[in-house]
Write a protein that holds these residues in place. Sequence first.
Motif, PDB file in Angstrom:
ATOM      1  N   GLU A  86      48.459 -54.464  -3.127  1.00 53.92           N
ATOM      2  CA  GLU A  86      49.455 -53.224  -4.160  1.00 53.92           C
ATOM      3  C   GLU A  86      49.483 -52.470  -3.406  1.00 53.92           C
ATOM      4  OE1 GLU A  86      50.354 -53.278  -8.821  1.00 53.92           O
ATOM      5  OE2 GLU A  86      48.431 -53.104  -7.862  1.00 53.92           O
ATOM      6  N   ILE A  87      48.682 -51.958  -3.107  1.00 51.71           N
ATOM      7  CA  ILE A  87      48.213 -50.545  -2.813  1.00 51.71           C
ATOM      8  C   ILE A  87      49.186 -50.796  -1.385  1.00 51.71           C
ATOM      9  CG2 ILE A  87      46.223 -48.625  -2.249  1.00 51.71           C
ATOM     10  CD1 ILE A  87      44.766 -49.630  -4.376  1.00 51.71           C
ATOM     11  N   ALA A  88      48.893 -51.181  -0.754  1.00 53.16           N
ATOM     12  CA  ALA A  88      49.231 -51.270   0.450  1.00 53.16           C
ATOM     13  C   ALA A  88      51.091 -50.872   0.690  1.00 53.16           C
ATOM     14  CB  ALA A  88      47.968 -52.958   1.347  1.00 53.16           C
ATOM     15  N   LEU A  89      51.194 -52.169  -0.339  1.00 56.70           N
ATOM     16  CA  LEU A  89      52.860 -52.372  -0.433  1.00 56.70           C
ATOM     17  C   LEU A  89      53.244 -50.664  -0.861  1.00 56.70           C
ATOM     18  CD1 LEU A  89      52.800 -55.626  -1.312  1.00 56.70           C
ATOM     19  CD2 LEU A  89      53.651 -54.983   0.783  1.00 56.70           C
ATOM     20  N   THR A  90      52.476 -50.457  -2.308  1.00 54.16           N
ATOM     21  CA  THR A  90      52.854 -48.853  -2.443  1.00 54.16           C
ATOM     22  C   THR A  90      53.342 -48.130  -1.143  1.00 54.16           C
ATOM     23  OG1 THR A  90      51.185 -48.442  -3.171  1.00 54.16           O
ATOM     24  CG2 THR A  90      52.503 -49.482  -4.678  1.00 54.16           C
ATOM     25  N   LEU A  91      51.896 -47.834  -0.631  1.00 55.73           N
ATOM     26  CA  LEU A  91      52.289 -47.170   0.429  1.00 55.73           C
ATOM     27  C   LEU A  91      53.473 -47.350   1.658  1.00 55.73           C
ATOM     28  CD1 LEU A  91      48.194 -46.446   1.032  1.00 55.73           C
ATOM     29  CD2 LEU A  91      49.490 -44.673  -0.008  1.00 55.73           C
ATOM     30  N   LEU A  92      53.124 -48.447   1.949  1.00 55.73           N
ATOM     31  CA  LEU A  92      54.222 -48.969   2.517  1.00 55.73           C
ATOM     32  C   LEU A  92      55.463 -48.243   1.792  1.00 55.73           C
ATOM     33  CD1 LEU A  92      55.371 -49.740   5.041  1.00 55.73           C
ATOM     34  CD2 LEU A  92      55.640 -52.248   4.305  1.00 55.73           C
ATOM     35  N   LEU A  93      56.020 -48.935   1.127  1.00 54.44           N
ATOM     36  CA  LEU A  93      57.393 -48.110   0.195  1.00 54.44           C
ATOM     37  C   LEU A  93      57.039 -46.886   0.257  1.00 54.44           C
ATOM     38  CD1 LEU A  93      59.808 -48.435  -1.083  1.00 54.44           C
ATOM     39  CD2 LEU A  93      58.027 -48.687  -3.179  1.00 54.44           C
ATOM     40  N   ILE A  94      56.367 -46.258  -0.053  1.00 51.51           N
ATOM     41  CA  ILE A  94      56.813 -44.881   0.143  1.00 51.51           C
ATOM     42  C   ILE A  94      56.474 -43.907   1.603  1.00 51.51           C
ATOM     43  CG2 ILE A  94      55.402 -42.599  -1.026  1.00 51.51           C
ATOM     44  CD1 ILE A  94      54.310 -44.202  -3.363  1.00 51.51           C
ATOM     45  N   GLY A  95      55.821 -44.534   2.000  1.00 52.36           N
ATOM     46  CA  GLY A  95      55.927 -43.978   3.496  1.00 52.36           C
ATOM     47  C   GLY A  95      57.231 -44.440   4.584  1.00 52.36           C
ATOM     48  N   SER A  96      57.954 -45.248   3.304  1.00 54.92           N
ATOM     49  CA  SER A  96      58.894 -45.889   4.595  1.00 54.92           C
ATOM     50  C   SER A  96      59.848 -45.009   3.666  1.00 54.92           C
ATOM     51  CB  SER A  96      59.240 -47.082   4.014  1.00 54.92           C
ATOM     52  OG  SER A  96      60.034 -47.774   2.790  1.00 54.92           O
ATOM     53  N   LEU A  97      60.636 -44.666   2.418  1.00 51.91           N
ATOM     54  CA  LEU A  97      61.067 -43.502   2.245  1.00 51.91           C
ATOM     55  C   LEU A  97      60.968 -42.012   3.035  1.00 51.91           C
ATOM     56  CD1 LEU A  97      60.802 -44.181  -1.264  1.00 51.91           C
ATOM     57  CD2 LEU A  97      63.135 -44.802  -0.510  1.00 51.91           C
ATOM     58  N   GLY A  98      60.103 -41.730   2.823  1.00 53.00           N
ATOM     59  CA  GLY A  98      59.806 -40.264   3.910  1.00 53.00           C
ATOM     60  C   GLY A  98      59.772 -40.174   4.698  1.00 53.00           C
ATOM     61  N   ALA A  99      59.580 -41.675   5.663  1.00 53.87           N
ATOM     62  CA  ALA A  99      60.263 -41.251   7.399  1.00 53.87           C
ATOM     63  C   ALA A  99      61.782 -41.523   7.190  1.00 53.87           C
ATOM     64  CB  ALA A  99      59.440 -42.920   8.076  1.00 53.87           C
ATOM     65  N   GLY A 100      61.908 -42.159   6.339  1.00 53.74           N
ATOM     66  CA  GLY A 100      63.710 -41.695   6.107  1.00 53.74           C
ATOM     67  C   GLY A 100      64.064 -40.527   5.532  1.00 53.74           C
ATOM     68  N   VAL A 101      63.667 -39.607   4.895  1.00 55.45           N
ATOM     69  CA  VAL A 101      64.379 -38.672   4.574  1.00 55.45           C
ATOM     70  C   VAL A 101      63.417 -38.004   6.053  1.00 55.45           C
ATOM     71  CG1 VAL A 101      63.957 -36.649   3.118  1.00 55.45           C
ATOM     72  CG2 VAL A 101      64.444 -39.115   2.172  1.00 55.45           C
ATOM     73  N   ARG A 102      63.428 -37.968   6.256  1.00 52.17           N
ATOM     74  CA  ARG A 102      62.337 -37.228   7.753  1.00 52.17           C
ATOM     75  C   ARG A 102      63.508 -37.727   9.249  1.00 52.17           C
ATOM     76  NH1 ARG A 102      57.736 -34.312   9.240  1.00 52.17           N
ATOM     77  NH2 ARG A 102      58.072 -34.025  11.145  1.00 52.17           N
ATOM     78  N   ARG A 103      64.137 -38.377   8.999  1.00 49.95           N
ATOM     79  CA  ARG A 103      65.210 -38.877  10.240  1.00 49.95           C
ATOM     80  C   ARG A 103      66.399 -38.813  10.192  1.00 49.95           C
ATOM     81  NH1 ARG A 103      65.447 -45.534  11.716  1.00 49.95           N
ATOM     82  NH2 ARG A 103      66.321 -44.878   9.865  1.00 49.95           N
ATOM     83  N   ARG A 104      66.372 -38.686   8.955  1.00 43.34           N
ATOM     84  CA  ARG A 104      68.435 -37.629   8.749  1.00 43.34           C
ATOM     85  C   ARG A 104      67.652 -36.574   9.155  1.00 43.34           C
ATOM     86  NH1 ARG A 104      68.639 -40.459   2.747  1.00 43.34           N
ATOM     87  NH2 ARG A 104      68.299 -42.680   3.224  1.00 43.34           N
ATOM     88  N   ARG A 105      67.260 -35.856   8.927  1.00 45.86           N
ATOM     89  CA  ARG A 105      67.091 -34.211   9.146  1.00 45.86           C
ATOM     90  C   ARG A 105      67.173 -34.404  10.878  1.00 45.86           C
ATOM     91  NH1 ARG A 105      62.217 -31.164   5.561  1.00 45.86           N
ATOM     92  NH2 ARG A 105      63.786 -31.546   3.648  1.00 45.86           N
TER      93      ARG A 105
END
Length: 105
Positions: A86-105
Amino acid sequence: MQRTGLFAWAGLLLVQVLWYTMYPPVSIPTWVAFALTVPPLLLPLLSLPNVARALLWVGILALFYFCHGVSEAWSSTGDRWLAFIEIALTLLLIGSLGAGVRRRR
């Protein structure tokens, strides 16, 4: 990155179902545990035509599941492996959201 976020979202949902079917809670009925953990993960389906918005809501909800995973990993012994997933999946989810925002810039 959205595909990774969707995978983590589905994984979180699967972990909740597995957790409370394999290790039923002792202090509360199982249906209460399901009612507290599964429906919040299903709510973002209402905004699913907009995948980014749905993932944003799941990312906000993932903070609760992260705290739940940390507390269970700290206090439980038998189901500790599910807490780490559960911890790994939440970190993966939040990390993918952050990477998606960063990639758009």
